[in-house]
Design a protein around this motif. Structure first.
Motif, PDB file in Angstrom:
ATOM      1  N   GLY A 206       0.509  -1.120   0.265  1.00  0.00           N
ATOM      2  CA  GLY A 206       0.041   0.298  -0.295  1.00  0.00           C
ATOM      3  C   GLY A 206       0.249   0.870   0.238  1.00  0.00           C
ATOM      4  N   MET A 207       2.342   0.836   0.772  1.00  0.00           N
ATOM      5  CA  MET A 207       2.735   2.428   0.817  1.00  0.00           C
ATOM      6  C   MET A 207       3.872   2.432  -0.608  1.00  0.00           C
ATOM      7  SD  MET A 207       6.429   2.872   3.095  1.00  0.00           S
ATOM      8  CE  MET A 207       5.887   3.195   4.959  1.00  0.00           C
ATOM      9  N   THR A 208       3.715   1.591  -1.653  1.00  0.00           N
ATOM     10  CA  THR A 208       4.970   1.579  -2.419  1.00  0.00           C
ATOM     11  C   THR A 208       3.598   2.604  -3.317  1.00  0.00           C
ATOM     12  OG1 THR A 208       6.174  -0.838  -2.213  1.00  0.00           O
ATOM     13  CG2 THR A 208       5.545   0.253  -4.256  1.00  0.00           C
ATOM     14  N   LYS A 209       2.718   1.530  -3.676  1.00  0.00           N
ATOM     15  CA  LYS A 209       1.514   2.472  -4.370  1.00  0.00           C
ATOM     16  C   LYS A 209       1.046   3.801  -3.906  1.00  0.00           C
ATOM     17  CE  LYS A 209      -3.042   1.987  -5.628  1.00  0.00           C
ATOM     18  NZ  LYS A 209      -3.815   3.405  -6.244  1.00  0.00           N
ATOM     19  N   THR A 210       0.485   4.553  -3.017  1.00  0.00           N
ATOM     20  CA  THR A 210       0.972   5.364  -2.763  1.00  0.00           C
ATOM     21  C   THR A 210       1.947   6.629  -2.840  1.00  0.00           C
ATOM     22  OG1 THR A 210      -0.403   4.980  -0.917  1.00  0.00           O
ATOM     23  CG2 THR A 210       0.477   7.500  -0.875  1.00  0.00           C
ATOM     24  N   VAL A 211       3.248   6.081  -2.858  1.00  0.00           N
ATOM     25  CA  VAL A 211       4.192   6.672  -3.279  1.00  0.00           C
ATOM     26  C   VAL A 211       3.997   6.951  -4.721  1.00  0.00           C
ATOM     27  CG1 VAL A 211       6.950   6.938  -2.885  1.00  0.00           C
ATOM     28  CG2 VAL A 211       5.432   6.212  -0.722  1.00  0.00           C
ATOM     29  N   GLY A 212       3.862   5.888  -5.414  1.00  0.00           N
ATOM     30  CA  GLY A 212       3.753   5.538  -7.270  1.00  0.00           C
ATOM     31  C   GLY A 212       3.212   6.590  -7.768  1.00  0.00           C
ATOM     32  N   ASP A 213       1.777   6.705  -6.976  1.00  0.00           N
ATOM     33  CA  ASP A 213       0.465   7.976  -6.690  1.00  0.00           C
ATOM     34  C   ASP A 213       1.492   8.968  -6.792  1.00  0.00           C
ATOM     35  OD1 ASP A 213      -1.342   5.255  -7.721  1.00  0.00           O
ATOM     36  OD2 ASP A 213      -2.269   6.200  -6.021  1.00  0.00           O
ATOM     37  N   ASN A 242      11.917   3.325  -5.572  1.00  0.00           N
ATOM     38  CA  ASN A 242      12.549   2.288  -6.759  1.00  0.00           C
ATOM     39  C   ASN A 242      13.190   1.069  -5.235  1.00  0.00           C
ATOM     40  OD1 ASN A 242      13.781   0.713  -7.909  1.00  0.00           O
ATOM     41  ND2 ASN A 242      15.744   1.984  -7.518  1.00  0.00           N
ATOM     42  N   MET A 243      13.347   1.640  -4.549  1.00  0.00           N
ATOM     43  CA  MET A 243      13.984   0.645  -2.833  1.00  0.00           C
ATOM     44  C   MET A 243      12.333  -0.693  -2.872  1.00  0.00           C
ATOM     45  SD  MET A 243      13.473   0.122   0.456  1.00  0.00           S
ATOM     46  CE  MET A 243      12.794   1.569   1.280  1.00  0.00           C
ATOM     47  N   LEU A 244      11.756   0.638  -2.391  1.00  0.00           N
ATOM     48  CA  LEU A 244      10.256   0.018  -1.499  1.00  0.00           C
ATOM     49  C   LEU A 244       9.561  -1.274  -2.946  1.00  0.00           C
ATOM     50  CD1 LEU A 244       7.703   2.596  -0.919  1.00  0.00           C
ATOM     51  CD2 LEU A 244       8.980   0.992   0.645  1.00  0.00           C
ATOM     52  N   VAL A 245       9.689  -1.028  -3.937  1.00  0.00           N
ATOM     53  CA  VAL A 245       9.208  -2.066  -5.192  1.00  0.00           C
ATOM     54  C   VAL A 245      10.600  -3.322  -5.513  1.00  0.00           C
ATOM     55  CG1 VAL A 245       9.579  -1.996  -7.757  1.00  0.00           C
ATOM     56  CG2 VAL A 245       8.416  -0.372  -6.928  1.00  0.00           C
ATOM     57  N   GLN A 246      11.485  -3.092  -5.237  1.00  0.00           N
ATOM     58  CA  GLN A 246      13.263  -3.867  -5.810  1.00  0.00           C
ATOM     59  C   GLN A 246      12.885  -5.049  -4.069  1.00  0.00           C
ATOM     60  OE1 GLN A 246      15.045  -4.159  -8.325  1.00  0.00           O
ATOM     61  NE2 GLN A 246      13.983  -2.215  -9.319  1.00  0.00           N
ATOM     62  N   THR A 247      13.016  -3.919  -3.732  1.00  0.00           N
ATOM     63  CA  THR A 247      13.290  -4.911  -2.019  1.00  0.00           C
ATOM     64  C   THR A 247      12.229  -5.998  -1.366  1.00  0.00           C
ATOM     65  OG1 THR A 247      12.647  -3.031  -0.323  1.00  0.00           O
ATOM     66  CG2 THR A 247      15.252  -3.251  -0.674  1.00  0.00           C
ATOM     67  N   VAL A 251      11.646 -10.471  -2.367  1.00  0.00           N
ATOM     68  CA  VAL A 251      10.920 -11.181  -0.538  1.00  0.00           C
ATOM     69  C   VAL A 251       9.810 -11.601  -1.244  1.00  0.00           C
ATOM     70  CG1 VAL A 251       9.721 -10.740   1.104  1.00  0.00           C
ATOM     71  CG2 VAL A 251      11.994  -9.164   0.724  1.00  0.00           C
ATOM     72  N   ARG A 252       9.029 -11.535  -2.081  1.00  0.00           N
ATOM     73  CA  ARG A 252       8.221 -12.016  -3.197  1.00  0.00           C
ATOM     74  C   ARG A 252       8.468 -12.885  -3.603  1.00  0.00           C
ATOM     75  NH1 ARG A 252       6.871  -8.345  -5.807  1.00  0.00           N
ATOM     76  NH2 ARG A 252       5.178  -6.849  -4.570  1.00  0.00           N
ATOM     77  N   LYS A 253       9.966 -12.726  -4.364  1.00  0.00           N
ATOM     78  CA  LYS A 253      10.260 -14.416  -4.654  1.00  0.00           C
ATOM     79  C   LYS A 253      10.703 -15.160  -3.527  1.00  0.00           C
ATOM     80  CE  LYS A 253      11.284 -11.404  -8.749  1.00  0.00           C
ATOM     81  NZ  LYS A 253      12.022 -11.031  -9.943  1.00  0.00           N
ATOM     82  N   ARG A 254      11.682 -14.533  -2.613  1.00  0.00           N
ATOM     83  CA  ARG A 254      11.897 -15.706  -1.991  1.00  0.00           C
ATOM     84  C   ARG A 254      11.164 -16.737  -1.283  1.00  0.00           C
ATOM     85  NH1 ARG A 254      16.768 -12.389   0.983  1.00  0.00           N
ATOM     86  NH2 ARG A 254      17.996 -11.983  -1.302  1.00  0.00           N
TER      87      ARG A 254
END
Ligand SMILES: [Zn+2]
Length: 298
Positions: A206-213, A242-247, A251-254
């Motif tokens: 949610g935080m990532t989406k907010t920042v992206g918006d 970028n940090m939020l998306v990448q990190t 974790v999602r992949k792991r």
């Protein structure tokens, strides 16, 4: 022991709560920075304060801790003799609202509905293993809104917009539309991993989406006040996004590969994210927050 110190650091620096009052506030100095137009930023201990100063008086965004209220008032006097007219709270955490008790009697406090709700009731945090008592009446927001409110003040529209489920469930981001300044509250930790209050409706995605918006709509030349860390701009917010998306993706992949939280923490993060874990939220705590946030949905 290390974990104990880490938790203590959270308490004092990030979220505050009861332990904040054990901190030695006598050493804290309030630093004043001109941002743009009529907007200033105050740094002390706790969340960054935004200030609008002009012919209508003063408006502040967040108010750090109650023991700093006199120092904050002194700092505001250096900006002019105008009376404090409004206080905005970006979210309920005590490192942003602790001063409400001192400023509430001077000016109405405005916040999103969930901020008043959380401040009105005892809050228990398993993450910090502590209980926050309900705030007294004079520290509570007296004007609340669900989605958005505007304050027309010092010659500009100050838009206060609710973004659900980011850092908490009551986050507001403040747009000083004339000065071209945005106060992000704790949906932006500049250059460091953020705390995400999963127990209070926070959500990493949610935080990532907010920042992206926000990023997609920022006007050119905007200055950005983060909840924590130095004054920033669109590039700084982009780096945080970028940090939020990448990190989160790591974790999602792991998780998809069947890894446990312990395995994910043991693998850590690539070197490029090392400095992000050098302050309040260390890398393994950040990985835990992301893991817990993603796991809560499945
Ligand atoms: Zn916070």
């Amino acid at each position: 022991m290390k974990k104990h110190l880490l938790i203590l650091a959270f308490l004092i620096l990030c979220v505050g709560f009861k332990a904040s009052y054990a901190q030695d506030f006598s050493k804290v100095e309030i630093k004043v920075t001109k941002v743009a137009g009529s907007v200033y930023m105050l740094e002390g201990a706790g969340g960054n304060i935004g200030v609008s100063v002009g012919p209508d008086g003063m408006l502040i965004v967040d108010d750090q801790y109650a023991p700093l209220a006199d120092k904050i008032k002194t700092a505001l006097k250096t900006l002019g003799e105008g009376k404090l007219k409004f206080v905005l709270n970006t979210h309920y955490h005590p490192d942003h609202t602790g001063g409400n008790i001192a400023f509430g009697p001077d000016a109405p406090i405005i916040a999103q509905t969930n901020v008043r709700k959380r401040l009105s009731e005892e809050q228990k945090s398993k993450f910090f293993n502590l209980t926050m008592p309900a705030s007294p009446k004079e520290a509570l927001p007296v004007i609340t809104f669900d989605n958005a409110v505007s304050v027309f003040f010092n010659g500009e529209e100050i838009k206060v917009i609710h973004f659900p489920h980011g850092h908490t469930d009551g986050d507001s981001i403040i747009f000083f539309t004339g000065a071209n300044v945005v106060h992000m509250g704790d949906d932006f930790f500049n250059g460091i991993f953020p705390f995400v209050d999963l127990e209070a409706g926070g959500d990493v995605e949610g935080m990532t989406k907010t920042v992206g918006d926000i990023l997609s709509k920022l006007p050119a030349g905007v200055k950005i006040i983060p909840g924590h860390g130095p004054l920033s701009d669109a590039d700084g917010l982009k780096a945080f996004h970028n940090m939020l998306v990448q990190t989160t993706d790591i974790v999602r992949k792991r998780i998809a590969a069947g890894k446990t939280l312990d395995q994910i923490k043991a693998e850590g993060l690539p070197e490029e994210w090392k400095t992000w874990g050098s302050r309040f939220i260390k890398t393994d705590v950040w990985l835990t927050l992301v893991y817990n946030s993603l796991s809560a949905k499945h």
